[in-house]
Motif scaffolding. Structure first.
Motif, PDB file in Angstrom:
ATOM      1  N   LEU A  58       0.817  -1.216   0.000  1.00  0.00           N
ATOM      2  CA  LEU A  58       0.000   0.000   0.000  1.00  0.00           C
ATOM      3  C   LEU A  58       0.851   1.266   0.000  1.00  0.00           C
ATOM      4  O   LEU A  58       0.478   2.262  -0.619  1.00  0.00           O
ATOM      5  N   LEU A 108      -7.873   1.839  -2.159  1.00  0.00           N
ATOM      6  CA  LEU A 108      -7.530   2.901  -3.103  1.00  0.00           C
ATOM      7  C   LEU A 108      -8.528   3.048  -4.248  1.00  0.00           C
ATOM      8  O   LEU A 108      -8.403   3.967  -5.063  1.00  0.00           O
ATOM      9  N   GLU A 114      -0.299   8.905  -6.402  1.00  0.00           N
ATOM     10  CA  GLU A 114       0.220  10.280  -6.471  1.00  0.00           C
ATOM     11  C   GLU A 114       0.747  10.574  -7.874  1.00  0.00           C
ATOM     12  O   GLU A 114       0.499  11.651  -8.427  1.00  0.00           O
ATOM     13  N   ALA A 169      -3.300  -1.247  -7.923  1.00  0.00           N
ATOM     14  CA  ALA A 169      -4.339  -0.669  -7.068  1.00  0.00           C
ATOM     15  C   ALA A 169      -5.729  -1.029  -7.570  1.00  0.00           C
ATOM     16  O   ALA A 169      -6.607  -1.376  -6.779  1.00  0.00           O
ATOM     17  N   ARG A 182       0.249   3.806  -2.973  1.00  0.00           N
ATOM     18  CA  ARG A 182      -0.135   5.208  -2.735  1.00  0.00           C
ATOM     19  C   ARG A 182       0.752   6.159  -3.534  1.00  0.00           C
ATOM     20  O   ARG A 182       0.289   7.171  -4.055  1.00  0.00           O
ATOM     21  N   ARG A 183       2.031   5.840  -3.645  1.00  0.00           N
ATOM     22  CA  ARG A 183       2.929   6.646  -4.482  1.00  0.00           C
ATOM     23  C   ARG A 183       2.493   6.570  -5.945  1.00  0.00           C
ATOM     24  O   ARG A 183       2.527   7.571  -6.661  1.00  0.00           O
ATOM     25  N   GLU A 227     -10.402   6.494  -4.732  1.00  0.00           N
ATOM     26  CA  GLU A 227      -9.490   7.567  -5.144  1.00  0.00           C
ATOM     27  C   GLU A 227      -9.098   7.426  -6.614  1.00  0.00           C
ATOM     28  O   GLU A 227      -9.102   8.406  -7.363  1.00  0.00           O
ATOM     29  N   SER A 272      -0.819   1.982 -10.469  1.00  0.00           N
ATOM     30  CA  SER A 272      -2.161   2.436 -10.084  1.00  0.00           C
ATOM     31  C   SER A 272      -3.246   1.625 -10.768  1.00  0.00           C
ATOM     32  O   SER A 272      -4.332   1.455 -10.219  1.00  0.00           O
TER      33      SER A 272
END
Length: 167
Positions: free
Chosen positions: A13, A150, A21, A109, A17-18, A153, A87
């Motif tokens: 995770l 995730l 971003e 993700a 998360r990076r 998002e 992602s």
């Protein structure tokens, strides 16, 4: 032989998360929201990139850039021990590149199935390439994902890119 493990770890995770971003950076630059990170077997981030297709070159995916970079900078053993975080699950082009350079696992993700479902829901026409999951293209590559933490998002980023209400 399909290698699909759905469990995403806390360490995964952090890297995912990076990737999100980086996907946001891509979107802010006018590109499709995808981002990816290459982490070596010691846990060190070796390469990170985002989508760069807005200039008209539809092959400028971060996962393909990672494969190219890894082939030029890592030994075969280092490539096999590395993990690619992304992602969104690799497209067929990126899955093939990943397999051809013998990279290790892919952790994503959101899945191809999730993304294509959202696009259908929003009335977006299918793309030029079949939306195949990694194991259909590169059956020897181990994959983990998706990361439910995730999904909202990432969905919101794709909705913003498509100009739709992603709720």
């Amino acid at each position: 032989m399909e290698h699909r493990e759905t469990t995403v770890t806390e360490e995964d995770l952090v890297h995912l998360r990076r990737c999100v971003e980086l996907a946001r950076e891509a979107l802010d630059a006018g590109d499709e929201p995808f981002g990816s990170v290459l982490v070596d077997g010691r846990g060190v981030v070796r390469f990170a990139d985002r989508n760069r297709v807005a200039d008209g070159d539809a092959t400028r995916h971060p996962e393909l850039e990672i494969a190219r970079w890894a082939a030029a900078h890592l030994t075969p053993d280092e490539r096999r021990g590395a993990t690619v975080y992304t992602s969104g699950e690799h497209c067929p082009m990126c899955s093939a590149a990943h397999a051809w350079v013998w990279l290790g696992p892919i952790v994503y993700a959101v899945s191809t199935e999730q993304l294509t479902g959202w696009l259908r829901e929003w009335g977006v026409a299918p793309g030029a390439v079949a939306p195949l999951p990694v194991p259909a293209v590169a059956p020897g590559v181990a994959v983990r994902g998706p990361a439910p933490e995730l999904a909202d998002e990432v969905r919101a980023l794709h909705a913003r890119f498509r100009g739709v209400d992603g709720a």
